[in-house]
Design a protein around this motif. Structure first.
Motif, mmCIF file in Angstrom:
data_model
loop_
_atom_site.group_PDB
_atom_site.id
_atom_site.type_symbol
_atom_site.label_atom_id
_atom_site.label_comp_id
_atom_site.label_asym_id
_atom_site.label_seq_id
_atom_site.Cartn_x
_atom_site.Cartn_y
_atom_site.Cartn_z
ATOM 1 N N ARG A 237 0.835 -1.203 0.000
ATOM 2 C CA ARG A 237 0.000 0.000 0.000
ATOM 3 C C ARG A 237 0.871 1.255 0.000
ATOM 4 N N GLU A 238 1.932 1.245 0.792
ATOM 5 C CA GLU A 238 2.832 2.406 0.843
ATOM 6 C C GLU A 238 3.558 2.594 -0.487
ATOM 7 N N ILE A 240 2.522 1.721 -3.489
ATOM 8 C CA ILE A 240 1.568 2.252 -4.467
ATOM 9 C C ILE A 240 1.294 3.728 -4.195
ATOM 10 N N LYS A 241 1.157 4.071 -2.927
ATOM 11 C CA LYS A 241 0.873 5.458 -2.560
ATOM 12 C C LYS A 241 2.012 6.379 -2.993
ATOM 13 N N ASN A 242 3.255 5.927 -2.835
ATOM 14 C CA ASN A 242 4.407 6.748 -3.199
ATOM 15 C C ASN A 242 4.493 6.998 -4.700
ATOM 16 N N ARG A 244 1.772 6.705 -6.882
ATOM 17 C CA ARG A 244 0.466 6.949 -7.496
ATOM 18 C C ARG A 244 0.489 8.173 -8.407
ATOM 19 N N PRO A 249 -3.499 6.889 -13.072
ATOM 20 C CA PRO A 249 -4.287 6.213 -12.029
ATOM 21 C C PRO A 249 -4.720 4.803 -12.397
ATOM 22 N N VAL A 252 -2.439 1.485 -11.330
ATOM 23 C CA VAL A 252 -2.189 1.086 -9.944
ATOM 24 C C VAL A 252 -1.874 -0.403 -9.860
ATOM 25 N N TYR A 287 1.832 -6.947 4.164
ATOM 26 C CA TYR A 287 0.517 -6.323 4.321
ATOM 27 C C TYR A 287 -0.575 -7.365 4.545
#
Length: 294
Positions: A237-238, A240-242, A244, A249, A252, A287
């Motif tokens: 998750r981190e 992907i967030k970094n 994104r 979009p 992902v 995760y």
């Protein structure tokens, strides 16, 4: 007990003698068959075989095969018919130069040039390095540090068509070991690699700048997941967030696949054979579980 061991030792000794007695003398075989048997030996064993079967083990075809298998591209091959130099002598020269190159890269390359094995051109040297299976990747890295022209030519020879980005990076770093410290050299490697990757994959929707960012992110992720010093591992998750904001979009899932590949296959810049083994499902990720045994 001692008598029992003595009986076993005598039996083993007799078996060894029988094996030696039953091994056929290659001189008694047709020359073509004898050469075919010797073709299974490496250079060291072939030299030892020459102590017994000199006329067979020094066959030029055997040494030509060893040369062309180990060093696929050598300009000197073209001149072999004109010169009286046997392939065994050429192999020994190539082997001496390789040993020197793997310890002192610059001196090793000068050795090849001095003995007219190579021509002093960017294309020839790049083809030579690319076709050799015995050069250490760290020696190649050290040599190319001062020869960026050869570095670019060498990477142009690589094919990354339809390769997933982490796998393409592993192929790159298997050929050229990355420097131990971050700096301008690794930036140049990634820049040249990303350009070549896009050339091999023209339908790729990523720009070169985006690809450079992804490559650097994969290197950092590899260190994060593989280093025992990092206690709090980066989660998917981190990751992907970094990234994104770097890709579209809709990509992902692509970023998630990058994370999964590094997590399962291991470091993108670790020499071949030292990557983490593929884990089988179900497996535990930082995760949480995503697959469950039925």
């Amino acid at each position: 007990m001692g008598q029992f061991h003595g009986i076993l030792a005598r039996k083993e000794s007799s078996r060894s003698k029988e094996a030696l007695q039953t091994f056929p003398d290659l001189d008694n075989l047709p020359p073509e068959l004898a050469v075919a048997v010797l073709s299974n030996l490496n250079a060291t064993d072939l030299c030892l075989a020459a102590c017994v079967w000199d006329h067979l083990a020094n066959n030029d075809l055997l040494w030509m095969s060893l040369c062309r298998t180990t060093w696929k591209y050598v300009p000197a091959y073209k001149e072999m018919r004109k010169s009286n130099l046997p392939y065994k002598s050429l192999y020994l020269l190539l082997d001496d130069g390789t040993c020197l190159f793997n310890v002192y890269p610059k001196e090793g390359m000068l050795f090849f040039l001095k003995h007219s094995i190579l021509e002093d051109s960017v294309e020839d040297i790049a083809l030579f390095i690319n076709g050799a299976s015995v050069f250490r990747s760290d020696a190649v890295r050290d040599y190319l540090y001062d020869r960026r022209d050869i570095l670019e030519e060498l990477i142009k020879l690589q094919t990354y068509s339809n390769m997933f980005l982490p796998e393409a990076m592993r192929k790159l770093f298997d050929l050229i070991q990355p420097p131990e410290e971050r700096g301008e050299y690794i930036d140049t490697l990634i820049e040249v690699f990303s350009r070549r990757y896009l050339e091999c994959n023209p339908t790729c929707e990523l720009s070169q700048d985006t690809l450079v960012i992804l490559c650097n992110s994969l290197l950092l992720l590899s260190v994060d997941l593989s280093s025992p010093k990092v206690k709090n591992k980066m989660t998917k998750r981190e990751f992907i967030k970094n990234l994104r904001g770097v890709v579209h979009p809709s990509s992902v899932d692509f970023i998630g696949d990058l994370y999964d590949n590094v997590y399962l296959q291991g470091h993108v810049a670790v020499p071949k054979g030292k990557c983490l083994k593929i884990q089988t499902f179900p497996f535990v990720r930082p995760y949480g579980n995503i697959f469950f045994a039925i």
